[in-house]
Design a protein around this motif. Sequence first.
Motif, PDB file in Angstrom:
ATOM      1  N   SER A 198       0.825  -1.211   0.000  1.00 10.84           N
ATOM      2  CA  SER A 198       0.000   0.000   0.000  1.00 10.84           C
ATOM      3  C   SER A 198       0.859   1.260   0.000  1.00 10.84           C
ATOM      4  N   VAL A 199       1.951   1.248   0.758  1.00 12.34           N
ATOM      5  CA  VAL A 199       2.836   2.418   0.799  1.00 12.34           C
ATOM      6  C   VAL A 199       3.637   2.541  -0.501  1.00 12.34           C
ATOM      7  N   GLY A 200       4.153   1.424  -0.980  1.00 10.94           N
ATOM      8  CA  GLY A 200       4.966   1.456  -2.197  1.00 10.94           C
ATOM      9  C   GLY A 200       4.184   1.850  -3.428  1.00 10.94           C
ATOM     10  N   SER A 201       2.905   1.477  -3.492  1.00  9.83           N
ATOM     11  CA  SER A 201       2.104   1.847  -4.660  1.00  9.83           C
ATOM     12  C   SER A 201       1.901   3.363  -4.733  1.00  9.83           C
ATOM     13  N   ASN A 202       1.682   4.002  -3.589  1.00 12.65           N
ATOM     14  CA  ASN A 202       1.524   5.458  -3.594  1.00 12.65           C
ATOM     15  C   ASN A 202       2.826   6.167  -3.973  1.00 12.65           C
ATOM     16  N   ILE A 203       3.941   5.657  -3.474  1.00  6.45           N
ATOM     17  CA  ILE A 203       5.238   6.239  -3.845  1.00  6.45           C
ATOM     18  C   ILE A 203       5.491   6.066  -5.338  1.00  6.45           C
ATOM     19  N   PHE A 204       5.114   4.918  -5.879  1.00  2.97           N
ATOM     20  CA  PHE A 204       5.269   4.688  -7.321  1.00  2.97           C
ATOM     21  C   PHE A 204       4.392   5.641  -8.123  1.00  2.97           C
ATOM     22  N   ASP A 205       3.182   5.886  -7.654  1.00  4.82           N
ATOM     23  CA  ASP A 205       2.288   6.813  -8.369  1.00  4.82           C
ATOM     24  C   ASP A 205       2.867   8.230  -8.404  1.00  4.82           C
ATOM     25  N   ILE A 206       3.450   8.665  -7.285  1.00  4.23           N
ATOM     26  CA  ILE A 206       3.960  10.039  -7.218  1.00  4.23           C
ATOM     27  C   ILE A 206       5.256  10.206  -7.989  1.00  4.23           C
ATOM     28  N   THR A 207       6.139   9.224  -7.907  1.00  4.62           N
ATOM     29  CA  THR A 207       7.474   9.363  -8.511  1.00  4.62           C
ATOM     30  C   THR A 207       7.544   8.859  -9.951  1.00  4.62           C
ATOM     31  N   VAL A 208       6.619   7.985 -10.343  1.00  8.62           N
ATOM     32  CA  VAL A 208       6.658   7.431 -11.710  1.00  8.62           C
ATOM     33  C   VAL A 208       5.348   7.698 -12.444  1.00  8.62           C
ATOM     34  N   GLY A 209       4.217   7.479 -11.768  1.00  9.56           N
ATOM     35  CA  GLY A 209       2.930   7.618 -12.442  1.00  9.56           C
ATOM     36  C   GLY A 209       2.642   9.020 -12.925  1.00  9.56           C
ATOM     37  N   LEU A 210       3.038  10.035 -12.157  1.00 12.17           N
ATOM     38  CA  LEU A 210       2.835  11.423 -12.605  1.00 12.17           C
ATOM     39  C   LEU A 210       3.958  11.931 -13.512  1.00 12.17           C
ATOM     40  N   PRO A 211       5.227  11.759 -13.180  1.00 12.91           N
ATOM     41  CA  PRO A 211       6.285  12.306 -14.069  1.00 12.91           C
ATOM     42  C   PRO A 211       6.355  11.619 -15.418  1.00 12.91           C
ATOM     43  N   GLY A 212       5.999  10.334 -15.498  1.00  9.54           N
ATOM     44  CA  GLY A 212       6.084   9.623 -16.771  1.00  9.54           C
ATOM     45  C   GLY A 212       5.209  10.237 -17.850  1.00  9.54           C
ATOM     46  N   PRO A 213       3.911  10.384 -17.619  1.00 17.54           N
ATOM     47  CA  PRO A 213       3.067  11.033 -18.647  1.00 17.54           C
ATOM     48  C   PRO A 213       3.456  12.471 -18.921  1.00 17.54           C
ATOM     49  N   TRP A 214       3.873  13.213 -17.887  1.00 15.94           N
ATOM     50  CA  TRP A 214       4.295  14.598 -18.117  1.00 15.94           C
ATOM     51  C   TRP A 214       5.533  14.660 -19.001  1.00 15.94           C
ATOM     52  N   LEU A 215       6.458  13.746 -18.786  1.00 22.24           N
ATOM     53  CA  LEU A 215       7.662  13.717 -19.621  1.00 22.24           C
ATOM     54  C   LEU A 215       7.321  13.386 -21.071  1.00 22.24           C
ATOM     55  N   MET A 216       6.419  12.422 -21.268  1.00 17.04           N
ATOM     56  CA  MET A 216       6.011  12.076 -22.627  1.00 17.04           C
ATOM     57  C   MET A 216       5.299  13.251 -23.305  1.00 17.04           C
ATOM     58  N   TYR A 217       4.471  13.969 -22.553  1.00 17.25           N
ATOM     59  CA  TYR A 217       3.778  15.128 -23.106  1.00 17.25           C
ATOM     60  C   TYR A 217       4.772  16.228 -23.499  1.00 17.25           C
ATOM     61  N   SER A 218       5.777  16.443 -22.678  1.00 20.29           N
ATOM     62  CA  SER A 218       6.783  17.463 -22.985  1.00 20.29           C
ATOM     63  C   SER A 218       7.608  17.086 -24.205  1.00 20.29           C
ATOM     64  N   LEU A 219       7.967  15.809 -24.328  1.00 22.75           N
ATOM     65  CA  LEU A 219       8.751  15.379 -25.482  1.00 22.75           C
ATOM     66  C   LEU A 219       7.946  15.503 -26.771  1.00 22.75           C
ATOM     67  N   ILE A 220       6.668  15.199 -26.723  1.00 23.44           N
ATOM     68  CA  ILE A 220       5.845  15.274 -27.935  1.00 23.44           C
ATOM     69  C   ILE A 220       5.593  16.721 -28.344  1.00 23.44           C
TER      70      ILE A 220
END
Length: 302
Positions: free
Chosen positions: A209-231
């Motif tokens: 439960s703790v690791g999933s939230n950390i994954f969402d904040i550190t990977v789930g949000l920056p990943g799509p933002w990075l893809m949007y910036s590159l495109i």
Amino acid sequence: MQCTACPNSFTAVLSLSHPGEDKEDAPNNVNVQVTPPTEPSTSQPVKEEEKKDLPEGNETQEVGGSGGSDDSEDSDEDSDDEDSDEKEEEEDEEENDKPLSLEWPDTRRKQATYLFLLPIVFPLWLTVPDVRSAASKKFFAMTFLGSIIWIAVFSYLMVWWAHQVGETVGISEEIMGLTILAAGTSIPDLITSVIVARKGLGDMAVSSSVGSNIFDITVGLPGPWLMYSLINGFTPVAVSSNGLFCAIVLLFLMLLFVIFSIAVCKWKMNKILGCIMFALYFFFLVVSVMLEDRIIMCPVSI
């Protein structure tokens, strides 16, 4: 009355006479012979020898009496209940280990569940190899990638439907994200945590439960933002929220309260800890919604 003592017995001679009669004319004497009880020192070893000769079951029954039999019956019932629970768990594990089958079930309850889940299960059965079967174990990489793709598809559909419902009802996107989307994305974590907790792996449930939230904040949000910036030629993504700063501070405070509540419960998962977690969640939800609707004004605006 006359009494004469013998080695192992004594005789009591009672002289009965009527008033006014002489002793010579008295009736015949009545002789009563009484045998004294044996001494304790001689009887105790005999009892101990008798106990040694008795079988173990009789000895426990003699010592425990009727209460011993009741305790044995209670222990037998408890052992039967434990055996039945273990058998049910083993059957559930065996069913989970079996490959997915699309055969028509027997009971009506299973048939209703089958029809309700068929639109979701059938596409997965066609596109994702079931690694629980011996023939599909070598396609584990395809199963992993296919699972991620299907999670992305279902997530997109969930966000789209939640957005349409929010616009129809008149609920803002921030509140929909704090309530419906947050609950929808956390249901898989809830299911996995319940499964591992029932197996006795409490540490894995908490860390998931703790690791999933950390994954969402550190990977789930920056990943799509990075893809949007590159495109879009490294165009930054604007993120605005009425009480974002206060919500972040509240999130850190909630984390501290969670750790403190677990420490108060002596690092054990029990009912008290569950009630505390529910109370903390509703408190966070209410304060966040009030910040978004500007019922409570955050001193720092972003």
